[in-house]
Design a protein around this motif. Structure first.
Motif, mmCIF file in Angstrom:
data_model
loop_
_atom_site.group_PDB
_atom_site.id
_atom_site.type_symbol
_atom_site.label_atom_id
_atom_site.label_comp_id
_atom_site.label_asym_id
_atom_site.label_seq_id
_atom_site.Cartn_x
_atom_site.Cartn_y
_atom_site.Cartn_z
ATOM 1 N N THR A 89 -3.342 13.528 0.245
ATOM 2 C CA THR A 89 -2.782 12.367 0.279
ATOM 3 C C THR A 89 -3.811 11.186 -0.046
ATOM 4 O O THR A 89 -4.805 11.268 0.403
ATOM 5 C CB THR A 89 -2.315 12.045 1.735
ATOM 6 O OG1 THR A 89 -1.173 12.855 2.058
ATOM 7 C CG2 THR A 89 -1.391 10.670 1.627
ATOM 8 N N VAL A 92 -4.045 6.738 -0.833
ATOM 9 C CA VAL A 92 -3.210 5.623 -0.867
ATOM 10 C C VAL A 92 -3.793 4.707 -1.967
ATOM 11 O O VAL A 92 -5.120 4.497 -2.324
ATOM 12 C CB VAL A 92 -3.680 4.790 0.563
ATOM 13 C CG1 VAL A 92 -2.964 3.755 0.660
ATOM 14 C CG2 VAL A 92 -3.051 5.681 1.739
ATOM 15 N N SER A 108 0.868 -1.339 -0.043
ATOM 16 C CA SER A 108 0.062 -0.006 0.056
ATOM 17 C C SER A 108 0.839 1.170 0.048
ATOM 18 O O SER A 108 1.563 1.664 0.891
ATOM 19 C CB SER A 108 -0.923 0.043 1.087
ATOM 20 O OG SER A 108 -1.721 -1.017 1.148
ATOM 21 N N GLN A 167 1.627 5.246 -0.522
ATOM 22 C CA GLN A 167 1.085 6.556 0.023
ATOM 23 C C GLN A 167 1.713 7.861 -1.024
ATOM 24 O O GLN A 167 2.672 7.738 -1.198
ATOM 25 C CB GLN A 167 1.728 7.042 1.413
ATOM 26 C CG GLN A 167 0.690 8.088 2.027
ATOM 27 C CD GLN A 167 1.308 8.372 3.444
ATOM 28 O OE1 GLN A 167 2.209 9.152 3.764
ATOM 29 N NE2 GLN A 167 0.488 7.846 4.258
ATOM 30 N N ARG A 212 1.584 11.521 -1.895
ATOM 31 C CA ARG A 212 1.253 12.895 -1.431
ATOM 32 C C ARG A 212 1.611 14.050 -2.505
ATOM 33 O O ARG A 212 2.563 13.926 -3.070
ATOM 34 C CB ARG A 212 2.378 13.161 -0.311
ATOM 35 C CG ARG A 212 2.107 14.593 0.546
ATOM 36 C CD ARG A 212 2.922 14.764 1.704
ATOM 37 N NE ARG A 212 2.556 15.816 2.571
ATOM 38 C CZ ARG A 212 3.157 16.979 2.251
ATOM 39 N NH1 ARG A 212 3.921 17.127 1.371
ATOM 40 N NH2 ARG A 212 2.852 18.014 3.004
#
Length: 577
Positions: free
Chosen positions: A571, A573, A553, A555, A557
């Motif tokens: 953000t 995911v 997973s 992230q 941003r």
């Protein structure tokens, strides 16, 4: 005749163009995919590693120079002699001890189970993160353009030679035994045999330079040929060459004496089957899951396509040299055989498409799936022309059956039956004008078949959709007054493309002054990697430089700047598999 020749040349040029994708595709477009590295790409290590290990989605062949690790000055820091790891799908190389702090780039080039080379590179740091540019380093995957071109041409030529040879022999043995003694038939089979042999020899010689990324000069390197002969690809080519050589005296005897006896026909059938299996087992058919089913279905596919292609090639000779009675006796039987071949092509093609594509979405979202659609389109074109030809045969010979016996008795007085320029002769059989129209249809069908074979040669050199497809990520979030929509594809380890759309509160695209993305994998303490985004149009930023070296997973941003004072972040995911 001149117009037919021009049409053939034009359509063969189209076929040659159609294999351009397969010839020009970088050798990295193969079946095996990198699934992990140790150390991880972009990692910041406190101590130097003892080795570099690569993991792939399938078994790979590793040569001594398959992995190279360089420092920022370009000096090698590995000990050489790369080898397989604990699993057949791993490769590894030991490193020098006591490496100083700095950035290191590991580049690799191995051969996947389907005989294609795959390559790339990644960076890691000792005593800190690697340089940003090195973290996005990619290995050269192009190899030698000349070797790639010649290898693609040889593969395409091999398909044509094997198809015409197998199908032509079957047509002559089953439907038109008298044609075995025709000089034109002998020349056709000899040419197809020579093309199949030459193509096999060229592929055998070029496989070493092709997989190692070397140029034509590597042909003189015996170690490359020795490595090819020691692997499955070389074994299958040697089997094909041996079968073709054993078939040569049988074909020569058939050309001199006519239809061979039952024993020799069985021998030819067994050798033809060996050639078809060797063709089916090379490439994607011999790698991955359900290999037995895949090779069996591809063998049926090769044989059925050969029946169609080789039969059409012999029909051109039949229409030019045979008597009206012979044509009338052969064409209806060929029409029924061709229907069986088409059914076999469709069924085996569906089995292989299911195995290589796997889902409907992958058909339109991958290059492999889209090329399959092009192939299906040209096959449908062949079916359309074949349907018209079948209708012509039923219309012209269905009503003339009663006249065939009389035509055979009167053949001596009528000559070959080709001299009458009328569309229909007095005995009800089609005349030369009608047969000329059928010949043009057969030539068009052969040209379409050449395009299909060119596309097949392209598909062999591409990553199957089942391996390359990953559903694109679609997400949305708020960044200040804006709504942000994101698309990332493919969501798989390796290079990814990202599209970011910023929408103002009014519902119109929001003009951006600058945009960038930061990618991190918290579960592995990896990142963040900064990726600048290019402003494509109002409210749209994108990049093809996104890299996901591991599954998990991730992230994402996003930083979106509207002017010198207003900048917003958000953000999201998404999962990489």
């Amino acid at each position: 005749m001149r117009r037919i020749a021009v049409v053939v040349m034009a359509l063969v040029a189209l076929a040659t163009t159609s294999i351009g994708l397969g010839v020009g595709v970088a050798p990295a477009s193969a079946h095996a995919l990198l699934t992990g590295t140790d150390p991880q790409g972009g990692a910041a290590l406190s101590a130097p590693p003892a080795r570099v290990t690569l993991s792939f989605s399938e078994s790979v062949r590793v040569a001594g120079d398959s992995i190279r690790v360089l420092d920022r000055a370009g000096n090698r820091v590995d000990l050489g002699h790369a080898q397989g790891g604990a699993k057949a799908s791993q490769a590894m190389v030991a490193l020098r001890s006591g490496l100083p702090s700095g950035t290191y780039v590991a580049s690799w080039r191995v051969v996947s189970a389907d005989s294609h080379p795959v390559s790339g590179a990644f960076a890691f740091g000792v005593g800190g993160p690697p340089d940003a540019g090195a973290a996005r380093a990619e290995g050269s995957t192009s190899g030698s353009a000349a070797v790639g071109f010649l290898f693609g041409v040889a593969r395409f030529a091999g398909y044509i030679g094997v198809g015409v040879l197998l199908g032509g022999c079957l047509f002559l043995l089953l439907l038109w035994p008298a044609g075995l003694r025709a000089a034109a038939s002998g020349r056709l089979l000899a040419t197809a045999w020579g093309l199949a042999v030459a193509a096999s020899v060229v592929q055998l010689l070029l496989q070493g330079p092709y997989t190692s990324g070397r140029g034509l000069g590597a042909l003189a390197d015996w170690s490359r040929l020795s490595a090819t002969l020691d692997e499955r690809f070389g074994h299958l080519l040697l089997i094909r060459l041996l079968a073709l050589l054993l078939a040569a005296p049988l074909l020569r005897q058939a050309a001199r004496m006519g239809r061979p006896d039952l024993w020799r026909r069985g021998e030819l059938a067994a050798l033809g089957l060996a050639v078809a299996v060797s063709l089916a087992a090379i490439g994607h058919g011999g790698a991955g899951d359900l290999v037995g089913l895949s090779v069996a279905s591809l063998t049926v596919h090769v044989l059925a396509m050969s029946v169609w292609l080789g039969g059409l090639a012999v029909i051109v000779i039949l229409l030019r040299t045979a008597s009206a009675a012979e044509i009338g006796a052969v064409l209806p039987r060929w029409s029924r055989l061709a229907i069986g071949a088409v059914v076999a092509i469709v069924l085996s093609g569906l089995v292989q498409s299911w195995r290589e594509i796997g889902s409907f979405a992958a058909i339109v979202d991958t290059s492999y799936g889209r090329l399959v659609l092009y192939k299906v389109w040209f096959v449908l074109g062949m079916l359309g022309v074949a349907a018209l030809a079948r209708q012509w045969v039923r219309r012209n010979y269905g009503s003339a059956r009663a006249h065939l016996a009389a035509a055979a008795d009167a053949d001596a007085g009528l000559g070959t039956g080709q001299g009458d320029g009328a569309a229909v002769r007095a005995d009800g059989l089609p005349g030369a004008a009608a047969l000329a129209g059928l010949r043009r249809g057969v030539v068009a069908e052969l040209a379409l078949a050449a395009v299909v074979l060119g596309l097949t040669a392209s598909l062999v050199n591409m990553v199957p959709a089942r391996s390359s497809y990953a559903p694109p990520f679609h997400g949305s979030a708020f960044a200040g007054p804006m709504t942000v929509k994101v698309r990332i594809a493919p969501t798989r380890i390796g290079p990814e493309s990202i599209d970011v759309y910023a929408i103002a509160a009014t519902g119109k695209p929001q003009r951006l002054a600058a945009a960038q993305a930061q990618l991190s994998l918290p579960a592995k303490n990896l990142g963040p990697f900064t990726v600048p985004l290019d402003l494509a149009e109002t409210g749209h930023a994108r990049s093809d430089d996104l890299q996901a070296p591991l599954s998990g997973s991730w992230q994402l941003r996003l930083s979106l700047r509207l002017n010198d004072f207003d900048e917003y972040t958000t953000t999201l995911v998404y999962r990489v598999r």
